[in-house]
Write a protein that holds these residues in place. Sequence first.
Motif, PDB file in Angstrom:
ATOM      1  N   THR A  91       0.847  -1.206   0.000  1.00 53.22           N
ATOM      2  CA  THR A  91       0.000   0.000   0.000  1.00 53.22           C
ATOM      3  C   THR A  91       0.878   1.250   0.000  1.00 53.22           C
ATOM      4  OG1 THR A  91      -0.086  -0.232   2.375  1.00 53.22           O
ATOM      5  CG2 THR A  91      -2.021  -1.004   1.157  1.00 53.22           C
ATOM      6  N   GLN A  92       2.186   1.045   0.127  1.00 55.35           N
ATOM      7  CA  GLN A  92       3.111   2.183   0.089  1.00 55.35           C
ATOM      8  C   GLN A  92       4.356   1.800  -0.711  1.00 55.35           C
ATOM      9  OE1 GLN A  92       4.179   1.548   4.571  1.00 55.35           O
ATOM     10  NE2 GLN A  92       5.833   2.710   3.610  1.00 55.35           N
ATOM     11  N   THR A  93       5.203   2.776  -0.960  1.00 61.89           N
ATOM     12  CA  THR A  93       6.425   2.513  -1.725  1.00 61.89           C
ATOM     13  C   THR A  93       7.265   1.451  -1.025  1.00 61.89           C
ATOM     14  OG1 THR A  93       6.388   4.808  -2.383  1.00 61.89           O
ATOM     15  CG2 THR A  93       8.447   3.656  -2.724  1.00 61.89           C
ATOM     16  N   MET A  94       7.802   0.510  -1.794  1.00 61.83           N
ATOM     17  CA  MET A  94       8.669  -0.532  -1.238  1.00 61.83           C
ATOM     18  C   MET A  94      10.094  -0.289  -1.735  1.00 61.83           C
ATOM     19  SD  MET A  94       6.517  -2.494   0.417  1.00 61.83           S
ATOM     20  CE  MET A  94       7.228  -4.079   0.702  1.00 61.83           C
ATOM     21  N   VAL A  95      11.040  -0.687  -0.912  1.00 59.04           N
ATOM     22  CA  VAL A  95      12.449  -0.506  -1.292  1.00 59.04           C
ATOM     23  C   VAL A  95      13.050  -1.876  -1.567  1.00 59.04           C
ATOM     24  CG1 VAL A  95      14.704   0.300  -0.513  1.00 59.04           C
ATOM     25  CG2 VAL A  95      12.642   1.610   0.030  1.00 59.04           C
ATOM     26  N   ILE A  96      13.569  -2.044  -2.781  1.00 56.01           N
ATOM     27  CA  ILE A  96      14.158  -3.338  -3.158  1.00 56.01           C
ATOM     28  C   ILE A  96      15.672  -3.181  -3.252  1.00 56.01           C
ATOM     29  CG2 ILE A  96      13.952  -2.977  -5.680  1.00 56.01           C
ATOM     30  CD1 ILE A  96      13.217  -5.989  -5.833  1.00 56.01           C
ATOM     31  N   THR A  97      16.395  -4.185  -2.780  1.00 55.20           N
ATOM     32  CA  THR A  97      17.859  -4.176  -2.879  1.00 55.20           C
ATOM     33  C   THR A  97      18.302  -5.477  -3.551  1.00 55.20           C
ATOM     34  OG1 THR A  97      17.977  -2.911  -0.840  1.00 55.20           O
ATOM     35  CG2 THR A  97      20.022  -3.972  -1.547  1.00 55.20           C
ATOM     36  N   TYR A  98      19.194  -5.386  -4.540  1.00 56.15           N
ATOM     37  CA  TYR A  98      19.746  -6.581  -5.198  1.00 56.15           C
ATOM     38  C   TYR A  98      21.155  -6.254  -5.670  1.00 56.15           C
ATOM     39  CZ  TYR A  98      18.462  -4.038  -9.394  1.00 56.15           C
ATOM     40  OH  TYR A  98      18.350  -3.067 -10.342  1.00 56.15           O
ATOM     41  N   LYS A  99      21.843  -7.285  -6.161  1.00 51.02           N
ATOM     42  CA  LYS A  99      23.247  -7.079  -6.546  1.00 51.02           C
ATOM     43  C   LYS A  99      23.364  -6.706  -8.024  1.00 51.02           C
ATOM     44  CE  LYS A  99      26.024  -8.976  -3.068  1.00 51.02           C
ATOM     45  NZ  LYS A  99      25.648  -7.960  -2.091  1.00 51.02           N
ATOM     46  N   LYS A 100      24.132  -5.632  -8.273  1.00 51.69           N
ATOM     47  CA  LYS A 100      24.441  -5.238  -9.656  1.00 51.69           C
ATOM     48  C   LYS A 100      25.930  -4.934  -9.689  1.00 51.69           C
ATOM     49  CE  LYS A 100      23.113  -1.555 -12.799  1.00 51.69           C
ATOM     50  NZ  LYS A 100      22.329  -0.327 -12.871  1.00 51.69           N
ATOM     51  N   ARG A 103      27.691  -5.248  -6.451  1.00 51.13           N
ATOM     52  CA  ARG A 103      27.428  -4.325  -5.333  1.00 51.13           C
ATOM     53  C   ARG A 103      25.928  -4.211  -5.099  1.00 51.13           C
ATOM     54  NH1 ARG A 103      30.874  -0.218  -7.619  1.00 51.13           N
ATOM     55  NH2 ARG A 103      29.068   1.155  -7.648  1.00 51.13           N
ATOM     56  N   ASP A 104      25.529  -3.921  -3.836  1.00 51.15           N
ATOM     57  CA  ASP A 104      24.111  -3.737  -3.544  1.00 51.15           C
ATOM     58  C   ASP A 104      23.592  -2.461  -4.191  1.00 51.15           C
ATOM     59  OD1 ASP A 104      23.834  -6.007  -2.117  1.00 51.15           O
ATOM     60  OD2 ASP A 104      23.866  -5.066  -0.133  1.00 51.15           O
ATOM     61  N   VAL A 105      22.450  -2.568  -4.908  1.00 53.64           N
ATOM     62  CA  VAL A 105      21.786  -1.355  -5.412  1.00 53.64           C
ATOM     63  C   VAL A 105      20.352  -1.356  -4.891  1.00 53.64           C
ATOM     64  CG1 VAL A 105      23.123  -0.959  -7.504  1.00 53.64           C
ATOM     65  CG2 VAL A 105      21.189  -2.503  -7.578  1.00 53.64           C
ATOM     66  N   ILE A 125      22.198  -6.887 -14.837  1.00 59.91           N
ATOM     67  CA  ILE A 125      20.790  -7.038 -14.480  1.00 59.91           C
ATOM     68  C   ILE A 125      20.293  -5.756 -13.827  1.00 59.91           C
ATOM     69  CG2 ILE A 125      19.219  -8.278 -12.923  1.00 59.91           C
ATOM     70  CD1 ILE A 125      20.962 -10.767 -13.568  1.00 59.91           C
ATOM     71  N   ASP A 126      19.116  -5.322 -14.270  1.00 60.66           N
ATOM     72  CA  ASP A 126      18.506  -4.121 -13.703  1.00 60.66           C
ATOM     73  C   ASP A 126      17.023  -4.351 -13.545  1.00 60.66           C
ATOM     74  OD1 ASP A 126      19.042  -1.667 -12.662  1.00 60.66           O
ATOM     75  OD2 ASP A 126      20.196  -1.049 -14.430  1.00 60.66           O
ATOM     76  N   ILE A 127      16.373  -3.475 -12.775  1.00 59.86           N
ATOM     77  CA  ILE A 127      14.930  -3.618 -12.638  1.00 59.86           C
ATOM     78  C   ILE A 127      14.260  -2.500 -13.429  1.00 59.86           C
ATOM     79  CG2 ILE A 127      14.701  -2.335 -10.444  1.00 59.86           C
ATOM     80  CD1 ILE A 127      12.743  -4.739  -9.670  1.00 59.86           C
TER      81      ILE A 127
END
Length: 293
Positions: A91-100, A103-105, A125-127
Motif C-alpha cells: 500500500t506504500q512505496t517498497m524498497v528493493i535491494t539486489y546485486k548489480k 554491489r548492492d543497489v 541485471i537491472d529492474i
Amino acid sequence: MTKRNKEILALISVLIVLAVAAYIFLTEKPAERTDSTTAEKTRPAVPGPKEITIRNVTKEAIPYSLKPNGSTAEPVEKSLAVGAVVRIPATQTMVITYKKWGRDVTYSLSPGRPYSFRSDSDDNIDIWLGSHGLEDAEDLAPFVPTPMEVVEKMLELAKVTKNDVVYDIGCGDGRIVISAAEKYGARGVGIDIDPARIQESKENAKKAGVEKLVKFRLEDATKTDISQATVVTIYLLPESNELLRPKFEKELKPGTPVVSHNYIIPGWEDKEAGFLSIKDQDGTEHSIFLYRR
Ligand SMILES: C[S@@+](CC[C@H](N)C(=O)[O-])C[C@H]1O[C@@H](n2cnc3c(N)ncnc32)[C@H](O)[C@@H]1O
C-alpha cells in the motif's frame, strides 16, 4: 357449445399464450456477451492498486530483499526464479535491494506498478518498469508511445496503402494503426494486453473518425492470430522481438513488411530491407528497421 362459451374459451387461450410469453420474456437471461468489450470489463488488472509485481526475465535466479520505505524493520530476503512473477501486497512505496556489478543497489517500487528484472546487452541485471504482472503472458515492453514523426516514417518505409491491413503488436494508445487509417485509408488491428490501452485506443480511433477501419483486441500478442496482416509494426524490447520471430515466420506471408522502432529482430539479419534514422522534436535519435518476412 354456445357461441358465447366459444368466445370465452378463445379469450382464455389468448390470455394463456400471453402469460406464457410474458413469463419467458421476464425470466430469460440475456445471452452471454463474449465480445472484447465484456472481456475488457471483467479482466482484472494485474497488479491491482495495492500490490507490486516483479517478473524475472533474466536467465538466472535473482536474490533480493524488500522492505516498506522508511521502515526500520529488517528487510525480507527472497529469491526470484527464472521466468517467475511474484505478487507483493503493497500500500506504500517498497524498497528493493539486489546485486548489480557485485554491489548492492537499491530502488523504490510504487504500488500498482509491474516491474521486471532484465539483462542488458552487457548482461548487467537491472529492474525496469513493465506492462503487466500476468503470470501466463509475456511482458513484451512497457508502454512508451512512438513519437508521431517516427510513426509517419515507419508507415512511409513500409509503403502502406489503402489496401493494407496494418497490425501493431502491443499497440499502446493505437496511434500507429489510427495514423495508417487516417493518412492512407488502411485497415488496422491493434493488439495490447493492457485494458487501459485498448480503451484509450478505441477512444482515439473514434476521435479521429476511423473506428470503422480499425479494431483493437485485448489479447496477449504472443497468442493471437496475425496471419491477416499485410504490414506489421512493433516497438518492443529486442528479446521480445526475438521471441516473436518464429510467430512471424509461421503466420506472416512471405514478403510481409515488418517495421520495428528502435530495436532489431535478432536472427533476421538476412531479412533486413531498409533502415532510417530520424530525430524527434526533442532531438532524440530514433532508428527504424524494415524487414521483409
Ligand atoms: C513500447 S509500447 C508501444 C506502443 C505502440 N506500439 C507505439 O509504438 O506507440 C509496448 C506496448 O506493448 C504492450 N504489451 C506488452 N506485453 C504485451 C503482450 N504480451 N501482448 C500484447 N501487448 C503487450 C504494452 O502494454 C505496451 O502498450
